[in-house]
Design a protein around this motif. Structure first.
Motif, short mmCIF file in Angstrom:
data_model
loop_
_atom_site.label_atom_id
_atom_site.label_comp_id
_atom_site.label_asym_id
_atom_site.label_seq_id
_atom_site.Cartn_x
_atom_site.Cartn_y
_atom_site.Cartn_z
N LEU A 194 -14.32 13.31 21.82
CA LEU A 194 -13.47 14.46 22.08
C LEU A 194 -14.32 15.74 22.21
O LEU A 194 -14.08 16.56 23.09
N VAL A 212 -4.80 16.14 26.98
CA VAL A 212 -5.99 16.80 26.42
C VAL A 212 -6.58 17.75 27.45
O VAL A 212 -6.94 18.90 27.14
N CYS A 261 -0.26 17.86 21.17
CA CYS A 261 -1.68 17.84 21.53
C CYS A 261 -2.24 19.25 21.51
O CYS A 261 -3.33 19.49 20.97
N MET A 305 -5.26 20.30 19.16
CA MET A 305 -6.52 20.73 19.77
C MET A 305 -6.89 22.15 19.35
O MET A 305 -8.06 22.49 19.29
#
Length: 168
Positions: free
Chosen positions: A51, A85, A120, A124
């Motif tokens: 990630l 993402v 998400c 994030m």
């Protein structure tokens, strides 16, 4: 490569497993990371490291490329997690024109993906507290609004055969 020996040595590097490999442009490396995406640990790269690498690659590429890749991954490769993402990071990276709104609308194909994208984005951006989604990107809001208005009470129902629906 029998004749161009200089270019053969110029693009070489060592990969995660310690073997010889060729260097990729940031766009090609991002594409490779996206199409081989998995949220599970792999043998040589943990999910957090993957990630982090994906985020670095997003910032190394042009926002238009990231947006097109997100829509491509969702609509042509039928991936669900990695486009979210990409959109979440793109919302942090790019502001101004309608790119984020258009990409958000292009990535949301099912009604439940709206809440997935918000979760998400929250994750994030490490949002905590009672107002986890305050100061949500305006372009992200516009894209979600456009995507939401595409759905109606008949869209996104579990798949049922047409013959069964007609009999109802």
């Amino acid at each position: 490569m029998k004749f161009n020996l200089l270019s053969k040595l110029k693009n070489q590097t060592i990969n995660h497993e310690g073997a010889n490999a060729f260097t990729l442009s940031p766009e090609m490396e991002l594409y490779t990371a996206v199409v081989t995406w998995s949220l599970n640990d792999s043998s040589y790269e943990k999910d957090e490291a993957r990630l982090t690498r994906l985020r670095q690659l997003i910032y190394a590429c042009k926002p238009e490329f990231v947006g097109k890749l997100a829509v491509y991954a969702r609509t042509k490769m039928y991936m669900r997690s990695v486009p979210l993402v990409l959109v979440s990071e793109l919302a942090n990276l790019h502001s101004g024109d309608s790119l984020v709104a258009r990409v958000t609308d292009g990535v949301i194909g099912r009604a439940d993906e709206i809440t997935e994208l918000l979760a998400c984005y929250e994750l994030m951006n490490k949002r905590t507290g009672t107002k986890k989604l305050n100061r949500l990107s305006k372009q992200l809001q516009k894209g979600l609004s456009t995507a939401f208005n595409r759905f109606d009470e008949y869209r996104d129902l579990p798949s049922v055969s047409t013959a069964y629906c007609i009999r109802l």
